[in-house]
Design a protein around this motif. Structure first.
Motif, PDB file in Angstrom:
ATOM      1  N   ALA A   1       2.456 -11.523  -1.878  1.00 53.76           N
ATOM      2  CA  ALA A   1       2.400 -10.074  -1.696  1.00 53.76           C
ATOM      3  C   ALA A   1       3.215  -9.429  -2.804  1.00 53.76           C
TER       4      ALA A   1
ATOM      5  N   TYR B   1       3.565  -3.388  -1.137  1.00 55.91           N
ATOM      6  CA  TYR B   1       4.216  -4.698  -1.109  1.00 55.91           C
ATOM      7  C   TYR B   1       5.040  -4.969  -2.362  1.00 55.91           C
TER       8      TYR B   1
ATOM      9  N   MET C   1       8.538  -5.823  -1.333  1.00 58.05           N
ATOM     10  CA  MET C   1       8.605  -6.734  -0.178  1.00 58.05           C
ATOM     11  C   MET C   1       9.325  -6.103   1.016  1.00 58.05           C
TER      12      MET C   1
ATOM     13  N   ASN D   1       6.292  -3.550   6.020  1.00 58.31           N
ATOM     14  CA  ASN D   1       4.943  -3.600   5.456  1.00 58.31           C
ATOM     15  C   ASN D   1       4.411  -5.030   5.382  1.00 58.31           C
ATOM     16  N   VAL D   2       5.267  -5.960   4.956  1.00 57.40           N
ATOM     17  CA  VAL D   2       4.818  -7.347   4.800  1.00 57.40           C
ATOM     18  C   VAL D   2       4.550  -7.987   6.156  1.00 57.40           C
TER      19      VAL D   2
ATOM     20  N   LEU E   1       1.260  -7.071   7.316  1.00 55.30           N
ATOM     21  CA  LEU E   1       0.237  -7.792   6.553  1.00 55.30           C
ATOM     22  C   LEU E   1       0.024  -9.196   7.112  1.00 55.30           C
TER      23      LEU E   1
ATOM     24  N   ASP F   1       1.094   0.816   3.468  1.00 55.22           N
ATOM     25  CA  ASP F   1       2.408   1.323   3.850  1.00 55.22           C
ATOM     26  C   ASP F   1       2.435   1.698   5.333  1.00 55.22           C
TER      27      ASP F   1
END
Length: 311
Positions: free
Chosen positions: A36, A66, A69, A73-74, A77, A173
């Motif tokens: 990412a 991303y 990091m 958000n990650v 994902l 986001d």
């Protein structure tokens, strides 16, 4: 079992902690690496991941969300990807320790932290009591979420693989956090957690100037990374990114030199897996001598400069 590894990368290359985590993942089954990030660096890191031995597939999530990091958000994902994976493995670094618990919470499973070895498909060892005991744990969760101590696993070979790279579109986001800035200390020295030689100083070095005068020349001669005890960091001798210990960084170099460090449990938890430990301290009863391979009872202000001069 299908394992998903969250890659840590920088400058278009994979970090050593990621290569070690890939090694751990290969002991579970098929390995997919998630990269990412944003822009050319993320793409280069994905290409590098594709070359790592043991990797079956690489997923590339290239999005501004991303780029730094951000954990919120990650994690968002990763969660949908767990529908097709049985385990998530993250390096036990600041990023990994930030992201993995969020994924575990969203999946409503218990995380296994700081994995030292993989004993079976769902059985692992991890340190407890500041590393003074090793627990063997078995997870009964539907999905595994693990953080992996990189110093406990060999680094996967960076070449020899030929995995396909697939682009991935995430939710972007989440709007829960934003990146403000990063103050990163640039250094020509090797990274503390992956250095082959580490020279660490303790509170006995009196002040920042003395710390630099005693520790830096020795580290220069040995091409070593510089570490410190928590007491030295708290006293302002050096920045906290150099702290070795339970609340700092875990290191396992070929050679660890402890200068003026008494050997509190907190510090020992971060360095006792070093292959060779040399301790220099004027107190013959210092706990550091109980784990040291070589101990020198001497005044550090005369012994260390003399050692440096003879190297």
């Amino acid at each position: 079992m299908k394992a998903l590894v969250l890659a840590e990368h920088g400058g278009g290359t994979l970090k050593d902690s990621t290569l070690a985590t890939i090694t751990a993942a290969t002991q579970l089954g098929e390995v997919t690496v998630l990269v990412a990030g944003q822009g050319a660096e993320a793409s280069q890191a994905a290409d590098a991941a594709a070359q790592v031995a043991g990797v079956g597939k690489v997923l590339l999530a290239d999005d501004a969300a991303y780029g730094q990091m951000l954990a919120e958000n990650v994690a968002a994902l990763i969660v949908p990807l767990m529908d097709s994976h049985d385990a998530l493995l993250c390096p036990a670094t600041s990023n990994g320790k930030n992201i993995a618990p969020r994924v575990a919470a969203l999946l409503d499973v218990m995380q296994v932290s700081d994995v030292l070895s993989i004993e079976g498909e769902r059985t692992f060892t991890r340190p407890i009591y500041a590393g003074n005991a090793i627990a063997t744990v078995e997870s009964t969760e539907a999905k595994l979420v693990l953080t992996v101590r990189g110093t406990s696993f060999a680094k996967a070979e960076a070449t020899g693989g030929s995995a396909p790279v697939e682009s991935l579109t995430g939710a972007g986001d989440a709007g829960l956090s934003r990146f403000v800035g990063c103050e990163d200390s640039a250094s020509d020295r090797p990274e503390l957690t992956s250095a082959g030689v580490v020279v660490s100083g303790g509170r006995a070095l009196k002040d920042a100037e003395t710390f630099a005068a005693i520790i830096t020349p020795l580290a220069d001669r040995l091409h070593a990374a510089i570490g410190a005890s928590r007491a030295a960091v708290d006293a302002g001798y050096i920045g906290n990114d150099h702290q070795v210990g339970q609340t700092g960084k875990i290191v396992a170099p070929q050679l660890y030199i402890a200068v003026g460090i008494s050997g509190a449990i907190q510090h020992l938890a971060g360095m006792k897996d070093a292959h060779t430990i040399i301790a220099i301290n004027k107190d013959p009863d210092a706990p550091i001598f109980q784990v040291a391979d070589i101990g020198l009872v001497a005044d550090i202000f005369t012994a260390v400069p003399e050692l440096t001069s003879k190297l």
